[in-house]
Design an enzyme around this catalytic site. Structure first.
Site, PDB file in Angstrom:
ATOM      1  N   THR A 154       0.854  -1.204   0.000  1.00  0.00           N
ATOM      2  CA  THR A 154       0.000   0.000   0.000  1.00  0.00           C
ATOM      3  C   THR A 154       0.881   1.241   0.000  1.00  0.00           C
ATOM      4  O   THR A 154       2.074   1.164  -0.301  1.00  0.00           O
ATOM      5  CB  THR A 154      -0.988  -0.024   1.194  1.00  0.00           C
ATOM      6  N   ASN A 155       0.347   2.394   0.310  1.00  0.00           N
ATOM      7  CA  ASN A 155       1.151   3.633   0.374  1.00  0.00           C
ATOM      8  C   ASN A 155       0.616   4.518   1.496  1.00  0.00           C
ATOM      9  O   ASN A 155      -0.331   4.146   2.189  1.00  0.00           O
ATOM     10  CB  ASN A 155       1.135   4.336  -0.988  1.00  0.00           C
TER      11      ASN A 155
END
Ligand code: C5P
Length: 397
Positions: A210-211
């Site tokens: 993810t980020n």
């Protein structure tokens, strides 16, 4: 409160004209840019020098400057203004406004302005109570003019009664609430899709890629669109944020799920704002069971995800599409290339190197880029940036 708003302040010939100076300062203090138009008679009550100094713009009285013939265009003044505030408004000006008389710059501007007009009547109590004035005020009300309540009190004549100009602080409140109410309705009947937050790409049942996106910018935009009356579909990755009032929320996890939900919502949308930080790559396959560790290094094969913005761009026709570009350098070139590649109307560039911009923080510093221009905004709250973005969207509707 009035950041970036253009207020045209009309001053007519009443003793209350001295309060226009305070009003001008309050409007500027609230963030508005103010230009002043005065009638000839108003100049006898307060000098143009005072109003020019306070507004930081030359005061306009005549249709043209007699010295150099420069034209004071009532059309462009009307176009410039977000709100035309006439304070004080005399019985004479009110009567002329009600009947379409256009014998000075203040009145011609009233007839050509498309923005909301607010007046603050100021006169003697008998003039105010006169059936003609009351009829004229009713006419203006029916024409959509907002009228500041004239409180009862001591008048310049020494008489007591209704007709005093409302206090500058009350007029300021009225300008703010009127402009907010205007905004609320401005996107009624429109439907927008907003994507927000980070996607999650599963590696196995417990791990994912993810980020750092928190979704704050997208949620602020969705909320602002809803505030202005639009129907909003917010397709969102996982966040801790509350759903903004009036927004339909669709929760997704992966880039592929976001793609499906966004394409579906875009079918009935008038536009889309692509705020999400979508994964560019996803594992080629998701392990059915938790991957066991071993002493060896491991590699995960990643494959490209679909570009949602570009997909919507290829089918947008005359709808509005806005994208974001988050760059670790100034990134204008790369933003311009995204603008073209994804067929966007404009792109909002934020640079990770700017202090106060980027993930998690409540502020942002952005540059709007479209095919003709580039506009850099100062550091402001994400709520204010959302307002600016929605203002720009509105101008394209
Ligand atoms: O190409 P890049 O990811 O830098 O472009 C960013 C813009 O494209 C953002 O508006 C983002 O929401 C959108 N985007 C998208 N789908 C992707 C990747 C980016 O909608 N798969």
């Amino acid at each position: 409160m009035l950041q970036g708003k253009h207020i045209l302040l009309g001053v007519t010939g009443s003793i209350a004209a001295y309060k226009a100076a305070v009003l001008c300062r309050l409007l500027r203090g609230a963030g508005a840019e103010v230009k002043v138009i005065m009638t000839d008679t108003a100049k006898q009550f307060i000098t143009p020098l005072t109003m020019a100094t306070l507004s930081k713009h030359p005061v306009l009285v005549e249709f043209f400057n007699p010295e150099n013939g420069e034209w004071n265009s009532h059309i462009s003044l009307g176009e410039w203004a977000d709100c035309y505030l006439i304070a004080p408004a005399t019985a004479n000006t009110i009567a002329k406004m009600a009947t379409g008389v256009a014998d000075n710059l203040l009145l011609t501007t009233y007839l050509s302005a498309r923005c909301k007009t607010i007046i603050a009547p100021a006169m003697d109590c008998d003039m105010f109570a006169h059936v003609t004035t009351q009829t004229n005020l009713k006419t203006l009300l029916a024409h959509g003019v907002v009228i500041a309540d004239s409180p009862a009190g001591e008048l310049a004549s020494g008489l007591m009664g209704k007709g005093r100009m409302a206090e500058p602080e009350q007029i300021l409140e009225l300008v703010i609430s009127t402009l907010n109410a205007e905004k609320k309705k401005s996107l009624q009947g429109k439907h927008f899709l907003v994507t927000a937050g980070a996607t999650i790409e599963a590696i196995d049942p417990v791990r994912y890629i993810t980020n750092h996106s928190t979704g704050k910018m997208g949620y602020a935009i969705a909320g602002q669109l809803a505030k202005r009356g639009a129907k909003v579909t917010l397709v969102t990755g996982r966040t801790n944020l509350d759903t903004p009032k009036g927004v339909d929320r669709v929760d997704i996890l992966s880039a592929e799920q976001m793609y499906q939900a966004a394409v579906e919502a875009f079918k009935s949308a008038d536009g889309a704002i692509m705020c999400a930080a979508v994964a560019d790559y996803t594992p080629a396959s998701v392990a059915e069971h938790k991957i066991k560790k071993s002493d060896d290094d491991m590699a995960i094969k990643l494959v490209r995800t679909r570009d949602i913005a570009a997909a919507l761009g290829s089918q947008k026709e005359n709808r509005i599409l806005v994208g974001f570009a988050l760059e670790s350098d100034s990134g204008v070139e790369s933003a311009v290339s995204k603008l073209q590649r994804k067929n966007l109307d404009f792109i909002v560039l934020n640079s990770l190197t700017d202090k106060g911009a980027g993930f998690g923080v409540d502020t942002n510093k952005v540059t709007f880029i479209d095919k003709n221009s580039k506009e850099s905004l100062p550091l402001m709250s994400k709520a204010e940036v959302a307002e600016k973005i929605v203002d720009k969207i509105e101008s394209l509707c």
